[in-house]
Design a protein around this motif. Structure first.
Motif, PDB file in Angstrom:
ATOM      1  N   UNK A 277      16.542 -34.220 -32.200  1.00  0.00           N
ATOM      2  CA  UNK A 277      16.856 -33.598 -30.915  1.00  0.00           C
ATOM      3  C   UNK A 277      18.234 -34.020 -30.409  1.00  0.00           C
ATOM      4  N   UNK A 278      18.926 -33.085 -29.756  1.00  0.00           N
ATOM      5  CA  UNK A 278      20.220 -33.401 -29.162  1.00  0.00           C
ATOM      6  C   UNK A 278      20.023 -34.271 -27.919  1.00  0.00           C
ATOM      7  N   UNK A 279      21.079 -34.979 -27.544  1.00  0.00           N
ATOM      8  CA  UNK A 279      20.981 -35.834 -26.355  1.00  0.00           C
ATOM      9  C   UNK A 279      20.773 -34.988 -25.095  1.00  0.00           C
ATOM     10  N   UNK A 280      21.389 -33.821 -25.070  1.00  0.00           N
ATOM     11  CA  UNK A 280      21.216 -32.936 -23.904  1.00  0.00           C
ATOM     12  C   UNK A 280      19.766 -32.481 -23.785  1.00  0.00           C
ATOM     13  N   UNK A 281      19.108 -32.246 -24.913  1.00  0.00           N
ATOM     14  CA  UNK A 281      17.704 -31.839 -24.883  1.00  0.00           C
ATOM     15  C   UNK A 281      16.828 -32.984 -24.380  1.00  0.00           C
ATOM     16  N   UNK A 282      17.143 -34.207 -24.763  1.00  0.00           N
ATOM     17  CA  UNK A 282      16.390 -35.360 -24.270  1.00  0.00           C
ATOM     18  C   UNK A 282      16.522 -35.468 -22.757  1.00  0.00           C
ATOM     19  N   UNK A 283      17.717 -35.232 -22.224  1.00  0.00           N
ATOM     20  CA  UNK A 283      17.902 -35.226 -20.768  1.00  0.00           C
ATOM     21  C   UNK A 283      17.041 -34.143 -20.125  1.00  0.00           C
ATOM     22  N   UNK A 284      16.938 -32.986 -20.786  1.00  0.00           N
ATOM     23  CA  UNK A 284      16.096 -31.888 -20.302  1.00  0.00           C
ATOM     24  C   UNK A 284      14.624 -32.325 -20.275  1.00  0.00           C
ATOM     25  N   UNK A 285      14.189 -32.996 -21.318  1.00  0.00           N
ATOM     26  CA  UNK A 285      12.801 -33.478 -21.399  1.00  0.00           C
ATOM     27  C   UNK A 285      12.495 -34.422 -20.241  1.00  0.00           C
ATOM     28  N   UNK A 286      13.451 -35.286 -19.914  1.00  0.00           N
ATOM     29  CA  UNK A 286      13.215 -36.315 -18.902  1.00  0.00           C
ATOM     30  C   UNK A 286      13.383 -35.821 -17.472  1.00  0.00           C
ATOM     31  N   UNK A 317      16.163 -21.823 -21.785  1.00  0.00           N
ATOM     32  CA  UNK A 317      16.986 -22.688 -20.931  1.00  0.00           C
ATOM     33  C   UNK A 317      17.180 -24.090 -21.503  1.00  0.00           C
ATOM     34  N   UNK A 318      16.410 -24.455 -22.482  1.00  0.00           N
ATOM     35  CA  UNK A 318      16.496 -25.805 -23.031  1.00  0.00           C
ATOM     36  C   UNK A 318      17.756 -25.960 -23.882  1.00  0.00           C
ATOM     37  N   UNK A 319      18.543 -27.009 -23.660  1.00  0.00           N
ATOM     38  CA  UNK A 319      19.760 -27.219 -24.465  1.00  0.00           C
ATOM     39  C   UNK A 319      19.431 -27.342 -25.951  1.00  0.00           C
ATOM     40  N   UNK A 320      20.156 -26.609 -26.764  1.00  0.00           N
ATOM     41  CA  UNK A 320      19.953 -26.680 -28.208  1.00  0.00           C
ATOM     42  C   UNK A 320      18.694 -26.006 -28.700  1.00  0.00           C
TER      43      UNK A 320
END
Length: 429
Positions: A277-286, A317-320
Protein backbone atom coordinates in the motif's frame (compact mmCIF):
# COMPACT_ATOMS: atom_id res chain seq x y z
CA UNK A 1 56.45 0.81 77.94
CA UNK A 2 53.24 2.13 76.50
CA UNK A 3 55.18 3.44 73.47
CA UNK A 4 56.45 -0.10 72.80
CA UNK A 5 52.91 -1.49 73.01
CA UNK A 6 51.67 1.24 70.61
CA UNK A 7 54.37 0.45 68.10
CA UNK A 8 53.50 -3.27 68.34
CA UNK A 9 49.82 -2.59 67.63
CA UNK A 10 50.66 -0.37 64.67
CA UNK A 11 52.92 -3.08 63.24
CA UNK A 12 50.24 -5.75 63.57
CA UNK A 13 47.61 -3.45 62.01
CA UNK A 14 49.83 -2.71 58.98
CA UNK A 15 50.67 -6.40 58.65
CA UNK A 16 46.96 -7.29 58.59
CA UNK A 17 46.19 -4.69 55.96
CA UNK A 18 49.09 -5.92 53.83
CA UNK A 19 47.84 -9.52 54.04
CA UNK A 20 44.33 -8.47 52.97
CA UNK A 21 45.65 -6.46 50.01
CA UNK A 22 47.89 -9.29 48.85
CA UNK A 23 45.02 -11.77 49.15
CA UNK A 24 42.74 -9.62 46.98
CA UNK A 25 45.47 -9.24 44.34
CA UNK A 26 46.10 -12.98 44.33
CA UNK A 27 42.40 -13.86 43.99
CA UNK A 28 41.93 -11.41 41.12
CA UNK A 29 44.91 -12.85 39.31
CA UNK A 30 43.83 -16.46 39.81
CA UNK A 31 40.18 -16.03 38.71
CA UNK A 32 39.83 -15.42 34.93
CA UNK A 33 37.62 -12.48 33.91
CA UNK A 34 34.16 -13.29 32.48
CA UNK A 35 34.12 -13.53 28.71
CA UNK A 36 31.32 -13.22 26.19
CA UNK A 37 30.10 -16.56 24.88
CA UNK A 38 31.69 -17.57 21.62
CA UNK A 39 29.46 -17.70 18.54
CA UNK A 40 28.39 -21.16 17.40
CA UNK A 41 30.98 -23.21 15.53
CA UNK A 42 29.99 -23.30 11.83
CA UNK A 43 31.09 -26.95 11.70
CA UNK A 44 28.08 -27.71 13.89
CA UNK A 45 25.62 -26.14 11.43
CA UNK A 46 23.11 -28.36 9.69
CA UNK A 47 24.54 -29.09 6.22
CA UNK A 48 22.58 -28.18 3.11
CA UNK A 49 20.34 -30.87 1.70
CA UNK A 50 21.51 -32.47 -1.54
CA UNK A 51 18.31 -31.11 -3.13
CA UNK A 52 19.77 -27.61 -2.70
CA UNK A 53 22.09 -28.28 -5.63
CA UNK A 54 19.24 -27.44 -7.98
CA UNK A 55 19.07 -23.83 -6.74
CA UNK A 56 22.56 -22.94 -5.44
CA UNK A 57 25.14 -21.79 -8.03
CA UNK A 58 28.39 -23.69 -8.42
CA UNK A 59 27.23 -27.01 -6.96
CA UNK A 60 26.75 -28.48 -10.43
CA UNK A 61 30.51 -28.26 -11.06
CA UNK A 62 31.62 -29.77 -7.79
CA UNK A 63 31.71 -26.87 -5.34
CA UNK A 64 29.92 -27.15 -2.02
CA UNK A 65 28.30 -24.44 0.06
CA UNK A 66 29.23 -24.58 3.76
CA UNK A 67 26.83 -22.86 6.13
CA UNK A 68 28.26 -20.25 8.50
CA UNK A 69 24.94 -19.52 10.13
CA UNK A 70 23.98 -21.35 13.33
CA UNK A 71 21.19 -19.79 15.36
CA UNK A 72 22.14 -18.52 18.81
CA UNK A 73 20.20 -18.11 22.03
CA UNK A 74 19.37 -14.41 21.68
CA UNK A 75 17.67 -14.09 25.06
CA UNK A 76 20.69 -15.40 27.01
CA UNK A 77 23.38 -13.97 24.76
CA UNK A 78 25.71 -11.42 26.36
CA UNK A 79 26.92 -10.05 23.04
CA UNK A 80 26.65 -6.31 22.46
CA UNK A 81 24.29 -5.23 19.66
CA UNK A 82 27.13 -4.61 17.20
CA UNK A 83 28.40 -8.15 17.68
CA UNK A 84 24.95 -9.72 17.90
CA UNK A 85 23.82 -8.34 14.54
CA UNK A 86 27.16 -9.31 13.03
CA UNK A 87 26.93 -12.89 14.28
CA UNK A 88 23.37 -13.05 12.94
CA UNK A 89 24.59 -11.82 9.51
CA UNK A 90 22.36 -8.75 9.17
CA UNK A 91 23.13 -6.43 6.24
CA UNK A 92 24.15 -3.08 7.69
CA UNK A 93 24.48 -0.79 4.65
CA UNK A 94 22.16 0.16 1.79
CA UNK A 95 23.22 -1.93 -1.19
CA UNK A 96 22.32 0.60 -3.90
CA UNK A 97 21.24 4.20 -4.36
CA UNK A 98 18.02 3.02 -5.99
CA UNK A 99 17.01 1.18 -2.82
CA UNK A 100 18.17 3.98 -0.55
CA UNK A 101 15.96 6.46 -2.43
CA UNK A 102 12.86 4.24 -2.11
CA UNK A 103 12.58 3.04 1.50
CA UNK A 104 9.91 0.47 2.28
CA UNK A 105 7.90 -0.19 5.43
CA UNK A 106 7.10 -3.68 6.72
CA UNK A 107 4.49 -4.90 9.18
CA UNK A 108 5.38 -8.27 10.69
CA UNK A 109 2.77 -10.08 12.80
CA UNK A 110 4.33 -12.98 14.69
CA UNK A 111 3.60 -15.28 17.61
CA UNK A 112 5.92 -18.31 17.51
CA UNK A 113 9.11 -19.84 16.08
CA UNK A 114 11.80 -17.32 17.02
CA UNK A 115 14.36 -18.74 14.60
CA UNK A 116 12.00 -18.35 11.64
CA UNK A 117 11.30 -14.75 12.68
CA UNK A 118 15.02 -13.94 12.87
CA UNK A 119 15.64 -15.48 9.44
CA UNK A 120 12.70 -13.59 7.92
CA UNK A 121 13.74 -10.26 9.46
CA UNK A 122 17.35 -10.52 8.32
CA UNK A 123 16.24 -11.57 4.82
CA UNK A 124 14.18 -8.38 4.38
CA UNK A 125 16.24 -6.07 6.60
CA UNK A 126 17.87 -3.01 5.06
CA UNK A 127 18.97 0.01 7.12
CA UNK A 128 17.00 2.48 4.96
CA UNK A 129 13.68 0.67 5.53
CA UNK A 130 11.44 0.68 8.63
CA UNK A 131 9.91 -2.32 10.42
CA UNK A 132 6.97 -2.56 12.82
CA UNK A 133 6.82 -5.88 14.68
CA UNK A 134 3.49 -6.92 16.21
CA UNK A 135 4.02 -9.73 18.72
CA UNK A 136 0.86 -11.58 19.70
CA UNK A 137 0.01 -10.77 23.33
CA UNK A 138 -0.44 -14.47 24.06
CA UNK A 139 3.08 -15.39 22.86
CA UNK A 140 5.38 -16.85 25.58
CA UNK A 141 7.27 -14.34 27.72
CA UNK A 142 10.67 -15.67 26.61
CA UNK A 143 9.69 -15.26 22.95
CA UNK A 144 8.57 -11.67 23.49
CA UNK A 145 11.71 -10.81 25.45
CA UNK A 146 14.03 -12.27 22.80
CA UNK A 147 12.32 -10.26 20.06
CA UNK A 148 12.41 -7.12 22.20
CA UNK A 149 16.14 -7.60 22.73
CA UNK A 150 16.87 -8.09 19.02
CA UNK A 151 14.63 -5.23 17.89
CA UNK A 152 16.34 -2.85 20.32
CA UNK A 153 19.55 -3.25 18.28
CA UNK A 154 18.08 -1.39 15.28
CA UNK A 155 16.99 2.25 15.12
CA UNK A 156 14.59 1.55 12.26
CA UNK A 157 12.85 -1.43 13.87
CA UNK A 158 10.31 -1.27 16.69
CA UNK A 159 7.54 -3.16 18.42
CA UNK A 160 3.95 -2.12 17.85
CA UNK A 161 2.83 0.31 20.54
CA UNK A 162 -0.29 -1.78 21.10
CA UNK A 163 -0.34 -5.57 21.14
CA UNK A 164 -3.45 -7.64 20.37
CA UNK A 165 -4.32 -11.16 21.44
CA UNK A 166 -4.69 -12.41 17.89
CA UNK A 167 -7.43 -14.89 16.99
CA UNK A 168 -7.28 -16.82 13.72
CA UNK A 169 -9.85 -15.32 11.27
CA UNK A 170 -10.78 -12.70 13.86
CA UNK A 171 -10.92 -8.91 13.83
CA UNK A 172 -7.87 -8.84 16.11
CA UNK A 173 -5.70 -9.90 13.16
CA UNK A 174 -6.86 -6.87 11.16
CA UNK A 175 -6.49 -4.61 14.21
CA UNK A 176 -2.86 -5.68 14.62
CA UNK A 177 -2.05 -4.33 11.14
CA UNK A 178 -3.92 -1.09 11.81
CA UNK A 179 -1.99 -0.63 15.06
CA UNK A 180 1.30 -0.85 13.20
CA UNK A 181 0.03 1.52 10.52
CA UNK A 182 -0.65 4.15 13.17
CA UNK A 183 2.92 3.77 14.41
CA UNK A 184 4.41 3.82 10.90
CA UNK A 185 2.47 6.98 10.03
CA UNK A 186 4.53 8.74 12.73
CA UNK A 187 7.86 7.44 11.43
CA UNK A 188 10.44 10.01 10.38
CA UNK A 189 11.65 7.60 7.70
CA UNK A 190 10.09 8.62 4.38
CA UNK A 191 8.87 5.15 3.44
CA UNK A 192 6.98 4.89 0.17
CA UNK A 193 4.95 1.66 0.43
CA UNK A 194 4.11 -0.75 3.22
CA UNK A 195 4.01 -4.56 2.95
CA UNK A 196 2.54 -6.87 5.59
CA UNK A 197 3.98 -10.24 6.56
CA UNK A 198 3.26 -13.12 8.89
CA UNK A 199 5.75 -15.33 10.65
CA UNK A 200 5.52 -18.14 8.08
CA UNK A 201 6.42 -15.97 5.06
CA UNK A 202 9.77 -15.71 3.32
CA UNK A 203 10.88 -13.39 0.50
CA UNK A 204 11.44 -14.55 -3.06
CA UNK A 205 12.37 -11.15 -4.52
CA UNK A 206 15.38 -9.21 -3.26
CA UNK A 207 14.86 -5.75 -1.76
CA UNK A 208 16.04 -4.21 -5.03
CA UNK A 209 13.56 -6.31 -7.00
CA UNK A 210 10.76 -5.27 -4.63
CA UNK A 211 11.63 -1.61 -5.18
CA UNK A 212 11.78 -2.03 -8.94
CA UNK A 213 8.52 -3.98 -9.01
CA UNK A 214 6.69 -1.37 -6.95
CA UNK A 215 8.05 1.41 -9.16
CA UNK A 216 7.09 -0.35 -12.37
CA UNK A 217 4.68 1.46 -14.69
CA UNK A 218 1.71 -0.61 -13.53
CA UNK A 219 2.23 -0.27 -9.78
CA UNK A 220 4.14 2.98 -9.29
CA UNK A 221 1.18 4.90 -7.85
CA UNK A 222 -1.14 1.98 -7.10
CA UNK A 223 -1.91 -0.30 -4.20
CA UNK A 224 -1.71 -4.08 -4.56
CA UNK A 225 -4.70 -5.84 -2.99
CA UNK A 226 -5.50 -8.92 -5.11
CA UNK A 227 -9.21 -9.76 -5.04
CA UNK A 228 -12.60 -9.72 -6.74
CA UNK A 229 -16.22 -8.87 -5.97
CA UNK A 230 -17.31 -11.03 -3.07
CA UNK A 231 -18.48 -14.43 -4.41
CA UNK A 232 -21.82 -15.81 -3.24
CA UNK A 233 -19.98 -18.60 -1.42
CA UNK A 234 -18.22 -16.02 0.78
CA UNK A 235 -21.18 -13.78 1.64
CA UNK A 236 -21.89 -15.55 4.93
CA UNK A 237 -18.65 -14.01 6.23
CA UNK A 238 -20.08 -10.49 6.14
CA UNK A 239 -23.86 -11.08 6.16
CA UNK A 240 -23.89 -12.96 9.48
CA UNK A 241 -22.58 -11.72 12.81
CA UNK A 242 -19.53 -13.44 14.27
CA UNK A 243 -17.64 -13.17 17.54
CA UNK A 244 -14.13 -14.01 18.68
CA UNK A 245 -13.36 -16.57 21.32
CA UNK A 246 -10.28 -14.60 22.32
CA UNK A 247 -7.06 -16.22 21.22
CA UNK A 248 -8.86 -19.34 20.00
CA UNK A 249 -11.36 -19.14 17.13
CA UNK A 250 -14.36 -17.31 15.64
CA UNK A 251 -17.96 -18.47 15.95
CA UNK A 252 -21.39 -17.33 14.75
CA UNK A 253 -23.45 -15.21 17.10
CA UNK A 254 -26.60 -16.98 18.20
CA UNK A 255 -28.20 -19.09 15.49
CA UNK A 256 -26.87 -16.89 12.72
CA UNK A 257 -27.82 -13.27 13.39
CA UNK A 258 -27.98 -11.07 10.30
CA UNK A 259 -25.73 -8.04 9.89
CA UNK A 260 -26.76 -4.71 8.47
CA UNK A 261 -25.47 -3.66 5.01
CA UNK A 262 -21.96 -2.24 4.70
CA UNK A 263 -21.65 1.54 5.32
CA UNK A 264 -21.71 4.09 2.51
CA UNK A 265 -23.32 1.52 0.15
CA UNK A 266 -19.92 -0.05 -0.36
CA UNK A 267 -19.51 -3.02 -2.68
CA UNK A 268 -17.76 -5.71 -0.63
CA UNK A 269 -14.80 -7.43 -2.24
CA UNK A 270 -12.99 -10.63 -1.31
CA UNK A 271 -9.24 -11.13 -1.60
CA UNK A 272 -6.01 -11.85 0.22
CA UNK A 273 -5.04 -10.45 3.59
CA UNK A 274 -1.70 -9.39 2.09
CA UNK A 275 -0.97 -6.10 0.38
CA UNK A 276 1.48 -3.44 -0.75
CA UNK A 277 0.00 0.00 0.00
CA UNK A 278 1.08 3.57 -0.71
CA UNK A 279 1.69 5.92 2.21
CA UNK A 280 -1.16 8.14 1.03
CA UNK A 281 -3.52 5.15 1.16
CA UNK A 282 -2.42 4.39 4.73
CA UNK A 283 -3.29 7.99 5.67
CA UNK A 284 -6.70 7.41 4.05
CA UNK A 285 -7.19 4.24 6.12
CA UNK A 286 -6.38 6.09 9.34
CA UNK A 287 -8.31 9.30 8.70
CA UNK A 288 -11.16 8.73 6.24
CA UNK A 289 -14.67 8.37 7.74
CA UNK A 290 -15.39 5.77 5.04
CA UNK A 291 -12.42 3.64 6.12
CA UNK A 292 -13.21 4.10 9.80
CA UNK A 293 -16.87 3.17 9.33
CA UNK A 294 -15.94 0.06 7.35
CA UNK A 295 -13.47 -0.90 10.07
CA UNK A 296 -16.16 -0.60 12.73
CA UNK A 297 -18.67 -2.55 10.61
CA UNK A 298 -16.09 -5.31 10.10
CA UNK A 299 -15.63 -6.05 13.81
CA UNK A 300 -18.17 -8.89 13.84
CA UNK A 301 -17.34 -10.39 10.45
CA UNK A 302 -15.32 -13.52 9.66
CA UNK A 303 -11.69 -12.96 8.58
CA UNK A 304 -12.21 -9.23 7.92
CA UNK A 305 -8.66 -8.71 6.65
CA UNK A 306 -9.72 -10.64 3.54
CA UNK A 307 -12.32 -8.02 2.60
CA UNK A 308 -11.22 -4.79 4.28
CA UNK A 309 -8.14 -3.81 2.26
CA UNK A 310 -9.42 -4.94 -1.12
CA UNK A 311 -12.80 -3.24 -0.59
CA UNK A 312 -11.17 0.10 0.26
CA UNK A 313 -8.85 -0.23 -2.72
CA UNK A 314 -11.88 -0.31 -5.05
CA UNK A 315 -13.12 3.08 -3.82
CA UNK A 316 -12.47 5.76 -6.40
CA UNK A 317 -11.59 8.38 -3.76
CA UNK A 318 -8.92 6.23 -2.14
CA UNK A 319 -5.35 7.26 -3.08
CA UNK A 320 -3.74 4.70 -5.36
CA UNK A 321 -6.98 2.75 -5.73
CA UNK A 322 -7.26 0.04 -8.38
CA UNK A 323 -11.00 -0.02 -9.08
CA UNK A 324 -10.66 -2.38 -12.03
CA UNK A 325 -8.25 -4.66 -10.21
CA UNK A 326 -8.57 -8.42 -10.09
CA UNK A 327 -6.25 -11.12 -8.74
CA UNK A 328 -3.34 -8.93 -9.85
CA UNK A 329 -0.05 -8.29 -8.12
CA UNK A 330 2.34 -11.13 -7.37
CA UNK A 331 2.12 -10.72 -3.62
CA UNK A 332 2.35 -14.35 -2.49
CA UNK A 333 3.30 -17.71 -3.91
CA UNK A 334 0.81 -20.09 -2.24
CA UNK A 335 -0.16 -23.61 -3.16
CA UNK A 336 -3.87 -23.94 -2.41
CA UNK A 337 -5.18 -27.49 -2.27
CA UNK A 338 -8.12 -26.77 -4.58
CA UNK A 339 -5.71 -25.37 -7.19
CA UNK A 340 -3.68 -28.57 -7.43
CA UNK A 341 -3.23 -29.53 -11.07
CA UNK A 342 -4.32 -26.03 -12.18
CA UNK A 343 -1.78 -23.50 -10.92
CA UNK A 344 0.70 -25.93 -9.33
CA UNK A 345 1.85 -29.53 -9.44
CA UNK A 346 0.84 -30.50 -5.92
CA UNK A 347 2.27 -29.94 -2.46
CA UNK A 348 5.54 -31.77 -1.77
CA UNK A 349 5.21 -31.07 1.94
CA UNK A 350 1.75 -31.26 3.50
CA UNK A 351 -1.45 -29.21 3.63
CA UNK A 352 -2.66 -27.28 6.67
CA UNK A 353 -6.04 -25.54 6.28
CA UNK A 354 -5.73 -26.29 2.54
CA UNK A 355 -2.46 -24.34 2.26
CA UNK A 356 0.79 -26.12 1.44
CA UNK A 357 3.54 -26.19 4.04
CA UNK A 358 6.43 -26.39 1.62
CA UNK A 359 8.72 -29.37 1.28
CA UNK A 360 12.19 -29.31 -0.26
CA UNK A 361 10.87 -30.36 -3.68
CA UNK A 362 8.62 -27.27 -3.79
CA UNK A 363 11.65 -24.97 -4.10
CA UNK A 364 11.88 -24.86 -7.92
CA UNK A 365 8.19 -23.91 -8.15
CA UNK A 366 8.59 -21.18 -5.51
CA UNK A 367 11.56 -19.67 -7.35
CA UNK A 368 9.91 -19.87 -10.76
CA UNK A 369 6.83 -17.95 -9.58
CA UNK A 370 9.05 -14.93 -8.81
CA UNK A 371 6.40 -13.62 -6.41
CA UNK A 372 7.27 -11.06 -3.77
CA UNK A 373 6.98 -13.63 -0.98
CA UNK A 374 6.10 -17.29 -0.46
CA UNK A 375 3.87 -18.81 2.22
CA UNK A 376 3.97 -21.12 4.28
CA UNK A 377 7.04 -22.57 5.96
CA UNK A 378 7.55 -24.65 9.10
CA UNK A 379 10.96 -25.03 10.70
CA UNK A 380 10.35 -28.25 12.64
CA UNK A 381 8.71 -30.18 9.81
CA UNK A 382 10.84 -29.18 6.81
CA UNK A 383 13.85 -27.20 8.15
CA UNK A 384 16.01 -27.61 5.05
CA UNK A 385 13.53 -25.79 2.82
CA UNK A 386 14.32 -22.50 4.55
CA UNK A 387 18.05 -23.32 4.62
CA UNK A 388 18.11 -23.60 0.83
CA UNK A 389 15.72 -20.75 0.06
CA UNK A 390 17.48 -18.40 2.47
CA UNK A 391 20.89 -19.08 0.94
CA UNK A 392 19.51 -18.75 -2.59
CA UNK A 393 17.88 -15.44 -1.62
CA UNK A 394 20.99 -14.05 0.10
CA UNK A 395 23.11 -14.95 -2.95
CA UNK A 396 20.70 -12.95 -5.12
CA UNK A 397 20.59 -9.99 -2.72
CA UNK A 398 24.39 -9.71 -2.58
CA UNK A 399 24.76 -10.18 -6.33
CA UNK A 400 22.75 -6.96 -6.76
CA UNK A 401 24.98 -4.97 -4.40
CA UNK A 402 26.80 -1.88 -5.68
CA UNK A 403 28.87 -1.57 -2.48
CA UNK A 404 31.67 -3.82 -1.15
CA UNK A 405 30.28 -6.88 0.60
CA UNK A 406 31.08 -7.24 4.28
CA UNK A 407 32.14 -10.85 5.05
CA UNK A 408 29.68 -10.95 7.96
CA UNK A 409 26.80 -10.70 5.46
CA UNK A 410 27.61 -14.13 4.06
CA UNK A 411 25.42 -16.97 5.32
CA UNK A 412 27.61 -19.60 3.65
CA UNK A 413 30.85 -19.90 1.72
CA UNK A 414 32.00 -22.23 -1.02
CA UNK A 415 34.32 -24.97 0.19
CA UNK A 416 36.80 -24.65 -2.71
CA UNK A 417 39.02 -21.66 -1.85
CA UNK A 418 40.28 -21.40 -5.43
CA UNK A 419 36.79 -20.72 -6.69
CA UNK A 420 36.29 -17.50 -8.62
CA UNK A 421 32.90 -17.13 -6.94
CA UNK A 422 31.68 -13.57 -6.57
CA UNK A 423 31.07 -14.11 -2.89
CA UNK A 424 34.49 -15.55 -2.09
CA UNK A 425 36.25 -12.71 -3.89
CA UNK A 426 33.98 -10.12 -2.26
CA UNK A 427 34.57 -11.57 1.20
CA UNK A 428 38.27 -10.94 0.82
CA UNK A 429 37.78 -7.34 -0.25
Amino acid sequence: MWQLEGAKCSFLFCLGISIIICSVIYLRASIPPPTAPKPPDPSCCRPFSTECKAVLPGTEIGFEWVRRDCQMDILNSHLQCSNLTKELHFITRPLSREEEDYPLAFIMTVHKELEVFVRLLRAIYMPQNVYCIHVDAKAPWEYQEAIRKLVSCFQNTFLSSRSETVTYAGFSRLQADVNCMRDLAKSKIGWRKVVNLCGQDFPVKSNLELVQYMQSKKWRDRNMTPGVKQPVSMRHRTELQHMEITGSHVVLKGMGMKKGPPPHNLQVYFGTAYYALTRAFVDFVLKSPIAQDLLEWSKDTFSPDEHYWVTLNHIKEAPGSHINGDWEGDIRAIKWKDQEGKTHNGCKGHYVRDICIYGIEDLPWIIETNSMFANKFERDTFPQVLDCLEQWHRNKVLSHSTVPIDPSWLLATQSNSSSSSYFNSSAGA
